[in-house]
Design an enzyme around this catalytic site. Structure first.
Site, mmCIF file in Angstrom:
data_model
loop_
_atom_site.group_PDB
_atom_site.id
_atom_site.type_symbol
_atom_site.label_atom_id
_atom_site.label_comp_id
_atom_site.label_asym_id
_atom_site.label_seq_id
_atom_site.Cartn_x
_atom_site.Cartn_y
_atom_site.Cartn_z
ATOM 1 N N GLU A 5 0.219 13.605 7.400
ATOM 2 C CA GLU A 5 1.275 14.182 8.236
ATOM 3 C C GLU A 5 0.953 15.630 8.593
ATOM 4 O O GLU A 5 0.697 16.470 7.708
ATOM 5 C CB GLU A 5 2.628 14.106 7.499
ATOM 6 C CG GLU A 5 3.763 14.725 8.311
ATOM 7 C CD GLU A 5 5.158 14.333 7.840
ATOM 8 O OE1 GLU A 5 5.287 13.496 6.943
ATOM 9 O OE2 GLU A 5 6.127 14.894 8.403
ATOM 10 N N LYS A 50 5.688 4.042 -1.136
ATOM 11 C CA LYS A 50 4.934 5.224 -0.697
ATOM 12 C C LYS A 50 5.384 6.412 -1.525
ATOM 13 O O LYS A 50 6.578 6.554 -1.815
ATOM 14 C CB LYS A 50 5.168 5.496 0.798
ATOM 15 C CG LYS A 50 4.465 6.767 1.297
ATOM 16 C CD LYS A 50 4.416 6.849 2.815
ATOM 17 C CE LYS A 50 5.682 7.298 3.468
ATOM 18 N NZ LYS A 50 6.169 8.636 3.050
ATOM 19 N N SER A 76 13.153 9.801 5.059
ATOM 20 C CA SER A 76 13.726 10.529 6.198
ATOM 21 C C SER A 76 15.110 9.992 6.529
ATOM 22 O O SER A 76 15.849 10.610 7.293
ATOM 23 C CB SER A 76 12.801 10.438 7.420
ATOM 24 O OG SER A 76 12.431 9.101 7.669
HETATM 25 O O1 KIV Z 1 10.156 9.327 5.460
HETATM 26 C C1 KIV Z 1 9.458 9.225 6.482
HETATM 27 O O2 KIV Z 1 9.955 8.993 7.595
HETATM 28 C C2 KIV Z 1 8.024 9.390 6.342
HETATM 29 C C3 KIV Z 1 7.209 9.391 7.592
HETATM 30 C C4 KIV Z 1 7.360 10.678 8.298
HETATM 31 C C5 KIV Z 1 5.794 9.089 7.325
HETATM 32 O O3 KIV Z 1 7.543 9.557 5.274
#
Ligand code: KIV
Length: 263
Positions: free
Chosen positions: A180, A111, A44
């Site tokens: 999410e 992740k 993000s």
């Molecule tokens: O990139 C991000 O901020 C995320 C969160 C919304 C979990 O993956």
């Protein structure tokens, strides 16, 4: 929280996990002194730090640069680094090169979004000593495929698929999974069915933990108010006011004074 074992431990003890995104050294230092359990260098950052409309513009180099900055300020907090769009869909050798960059930048885990096509990689990462956090439901890297940033798992078929994917990620060795923007009932059922913790963002109150984007929770993104978001600070207005006070004092000759000057 310092290791993946703490995630397991928290789930076993029914203690909630708090995670916040973080993209720079300054905020990492604040978070290092806070009670927040875990930091996510989310892709993000393409939006919050670089002004893009989606996360698709995050690159491995951007992720590595921001991860290294966060880790320098994060003390002993557990730091997860996102694998950006396409960086884990290029074949094992290339994928591993990108993962290596994020891990060598100092992340303790990576992740990745989705399960389909990623399960072999998750297994391989585990065998290579890299803990993996999954991410299901609204997976922002697939925003074009999903037709927008929409709640996922509304119908039975979609719910079944997300449940299966969560189990697949767990079986492959993921140590936790972000859920999410899915209905609370679905998140609750997945959370109950898994041994690994779920971390919700728009997943309701029954996930094992929660994550929010730092700028959103600090009220620094005016106009962005999805239902799941709670703002803990009116950062935009508070900072604007500080800038305006500074401007006023400079223009009125009230700053600097003798106090801020050298003799
Ligand atoms: O990139 C991000 O901020 C995320 C969160 C919304 C979990 O993956």
């Amino acid at each position: 929280m310092k290791t993946i074992l703490d995630f397991q431990d928290k789930k076993a003890k029914k203690e909630k996990i708090s995670m916040v995104t973080c993209y720079d050294y300054t905020f990492a230092r604040i978070l290092a002194e806070s009670d927040v359990d875990c930091l996510l260098v989310g892709d993000s950052l393409a939006m919050t730090m670089h002004g893009h409309k989606t996360t698709l513009n995050a690159s491995v180099n951007m992720m590595a640069l921001h991860t290294a900055a966060v880790v320098r300020g994060a003390g002993d907090k557990f730091v997860v680094g996102d694998l950006p769009f396409m960086s884990y869909r290029k074949g094992l050798t290339a994928n591993m090169t990108y993962v290596e960059k994020i891990m060598k930048a100092g992340a303790h885990a990576v992740k990745l979004e989705g399960a389909s096509g990623n399960i072999e990689l998750v297994r391989h990462l585990l065998d290579s000593g890299v803990p993996v956090m999954g991410h299901l439901g609204l997976t922002p890297q697939s925003v074009n495929q999903l037709g927008g940033f929409k709640v996922q798992g509304r119908d039975e078929k979609a719910q079944k698929k997300i449940k299966e994917q969560a189990l697949q990620l767990q079986d492959a060795g993921a140590f936790s999974v972000v859920l999410e923007c899915v209905p609370s009932k679905l998140a609750k059922e997945i959370t109950a069915s898994l041994e690994i913790p779920t971390i919700g963002i728009g997943g309701g109150p029954d996930c094992d933990g929660q994550v929010l984007v730092l700028q959103d929770m600090l009220g620094m993104t005016p106009g962005f108010k999805p239902k799941f978001l709670k703002q803990y600070f009116n950062g935009f207005e508070a900072m604007k006011e500080a800038f305006n006070t500074y401007h006023q004092e400079v223009t009125e000759g009230k700053f600097p004074t003798e106090k801020e000057s050298y003799s």
